[in-house]
Write a protein that holds these residues in place. Structure first.
Motif, mmCIF file in Angstrom:
data_model
loop_
_atom_site.group_PDB
_atom_site.id
_atom_site.type_symbol
_atom_site.label_atom_id
_atom_site.label_comp_id
_atom_site.label_asym_id
_atom_site.label_seq_id
_atom_site.Cartn_x
_atom_site.Cartn_y
_atom_site.Cartn_z
ATOM 1 N N LEU A 130 0.835 -1.195 0.000
ATOM 2 C CA LEU A 130 0.000 0.000 0.000
ATOM 3 C C LEU A 130 0.873 1.250 0.000
ATOM 4 C CD1 LEU A 130 -2.810 -0.893 2.572
ATOM 5 C CD2 LEU A 130 -2.853 -1.127 0.086
ATOM 6 N N GLU A 132 0.559 5.901 -1.042
ATOM 7 C CA GLU A 132 -0.242 7.124 -1.070
ATOM 8 C C GLU A 132 -1.119 7.203 -2.301
ATOM 9 O OE1 GLU A 132 0.584 11.976 -0.990
ATOM 10 O OE2 GLU A 132 2.258 10.562 -0.934
ATOM 11 N N LYS A 133 -0.641 6.581 -3.391
ATOM 12 C CA LYS A 133 -1.386 6.603 -4.647
ATOM 13 C C LYS A 133 -1.081 5.338 -5.429
ATOM 14 C CE LYS A 133 2.250 9.506 -6.686
ATOM 15 N NZ LYS A 133 2.533 10.811 -7.323
ATOM 16 N N LYS A 163 -0.856 0.106 -4.279
ATOM 17 C CA LYS A 163 -2.252 0.515 -4.333
ATOM 18 C C LYS A 163 -2.546 1.363 -3.104
ATOM 19 C CE LYS A 163 -3.914 -3.632 -6.734
ATOM 20 N NZ LYS A 163 -4.892 -4.765 -6.692
ATOM 21 N N THR A 164 -3.652 2.076 -3.130
ATOM 22 C CA THR A 164 -4.095 2.771 -1.923
ATOM 23 C C THR A 164 -5.037 1.853 -1.156
ATOM 24 O OG1 THR A 164 -6.076 3.758 -2.908
ATOM 25 C CG2 THR A 164 -3.992 4.965 -3.161
ATOM 26 N N ASP A 166 -7.814 2.787 0.068
ATOM 27 C CA ASP A 166 -9.151 3.080 -0.457
ATOM 28 C C ASP A 166 -9.459 2.228 -1.686
ATOM 29 O OD1 ASP A 166 -9.775 4.979 1.475
ATOM 30 O OD2 ASP A 166 -9.019 6.660 0.293
ATOM 31 N N GLU A 167 -8.468 2.081 -2.579
ATOM 32 C CA GLU A 167 -8.670 1.275 -3.789
ATOM 33 C C GLU A 167 -8.882 -0.196 -3.433
ATOM 34 O OE1 GLU A 167 -6.303 0.026 -7.895
ATOM 35 O OE2 GLU A 167 -5.188 0.555 -6.080
ATOM 36 N N ILE A 193 0.647 5.573 3.923
ATOM 37 C CA ILE A 193 -0.570 4.768 3.770
ATOM 38 C C ILE A 193 -1.784 5.521 4.298
ATOM 39 C CG2 ILE A 193 -1.717 2.657 4.592
ATOM 40 C CD1 ILE A 193 1.127 1.347 4.440
ATOM 41 N N GLY A 196 -3.138 7.634 1.717
ATOM 42 C CA GLY A 196 -3.871 6.850 0.723
ATOM 43 C C GLY A 196 -5.159 6.251 1.249
ATOM 44 N N SER A 197 -5.534 6.648 2.474
ATOM 45 C CA SER A 197 -6.755 6.143 3.118
ATOM 46 C C SER A 197 -7.735 7.278 3.400
ATOM 47 C CB SER A 197 -6.398 5.440 4.438
ATOM 48 O OG SER A 197 -5.375 4.496 4.263
#
Length: 302
Positions: A130, A132-133, A163-164, A166-167, A193, A196-197
């Motif tokens: 995981l 940030e983007k 990946k994030t 969220d994704e 991370i 990215g959340s």
């Protein structure tokens, strides 16, 4: 003879403790390690072997935190980012039976994670790194297989896809769960991370529990402090600090930036009595839960 020598040393306040040397030569020597109510298998170079041998209560604050949050949110699912070989899942489930979503990117650690959780109920495992983007980056992998640290290396690095969170939650159709506890332990990537959340944090307002390791952050050029302080804007008002032994240290309002910055500067692996912190933040909607948890942790202090 060893017992006699140890007994003599004990009488004057000393002891002999055998520590786990993290040599790659030990990687195929599988050890059985008691973690909470479970016995896990770990590769011989994993530092957690020594941790749990000499401190059986290590990381137990995460189990207590999970039980505390579940008291208000009984349908809680815990997000365990950086699940490693499954020790924190074992700690959570030793404290309370809850669904856990374990995320781990390292190939070798993930195999142990699968092995150690196959008999547990309500465990979802996801293998990914995981960030940030969504991106691919070249990195060098240090401490691979036991405490994987990803160091940016554009010249000679291995390409890793990030990946994030969220994704991942959207891909795995997990957004509808009661995701009220987010635990992160990713060797300096923790605040990356968190960035990215953003959707998860904004919408679910989870309790956030993560390792704040300045030494590892410095190694990858991550500031950390600025991201920590931005959580005030989404409703997180106080920061709870644990030392690297899992002992409750203090809590401080997040708007006291000078205090937070002093704590940030203090903890360092080589030059400080505290190598790193575990940090816990409750959203202002759960302020009573935060106070309950602090009081509970304080009651454990002698």
């Amino acid at each position: 003879m060893r017992k006699l020598i140890r007994s003599l040393l004990n009488s004057i306040g000393y002891d002999i403790v055998k520590v786990n040397v993290h040599s790659h030569k030990k990687v195929n020597r599988i050890k059985k390690v008691t973690v909470g109510n479970y016995v896990l298998e770990m590769p011989g170079n994993n530092p957690q072997i020594s941790t749990y041998k000499y401190d059986p209560g290590a990381n137990s604050q995460l189990g207590r935190l999970s039980a505390c949050v579940a008291g208000k949110y009984p349908s809680l699912s815990v997000l365990d980012v950086g699940a490693n070989v499954g020790d924190t899942i074992a700690i959570i489930k030793s404290a309370i039976e809850l669904p856990v979503i374990g995320i781990e990117g390292d190939d070798f650690a993930f195999e142990f994670l699968k092995r150690n959780t196959m008999s547990l109920k309500n465990v979802t495992l996801i293998k990914t790194f995981l960030g940030e983007k969504i991106e691919s980056k070249k990195v060098s992998m240090e401490k691979s297989g036991w405490n994987t640290t990803l160091i940016p290396n554009e010249d000679n690095g291995e390409t890793i896809h990030f990946k994030t969170l969220d994704e991942v939650l959207a891909e795995e159709h997990l957004q509808n769960r009661t995701l009220k506890l987010l635990k992160i332990d990713c060797e300096g990537f923790d605040t990356i991370i968190i960035r990215g959340s953003a959707k998860l944090i904004r919408e679910k307002k989870p309790v956030i529990y993560f390792e704040y390791n300045r030494t590892n952050m410095d190694a990858i050029g991550e500031d950390g402090l600025s991201t920590l302080l931005t959580l005030e804007a989404v409703g997180y008002r106080n920061i709870i600090f644990f030392d690297n032994k899992g002992r409750y240290l203090m809590s401080a309002p997040i708007d006291q930036e000078n205090v937070i910055a002093d704590l940030h500067r203090y903890a360092q692996a080589e030059n400080s009595c505290i190598a790193y912190y575990d940090i816990c933040l409750f959203h202002e909607d759960d302020s009573e839960l935060a106070q309950q948890f602090i009081e509970s942790e304080n009651s454990l202090q002698p």
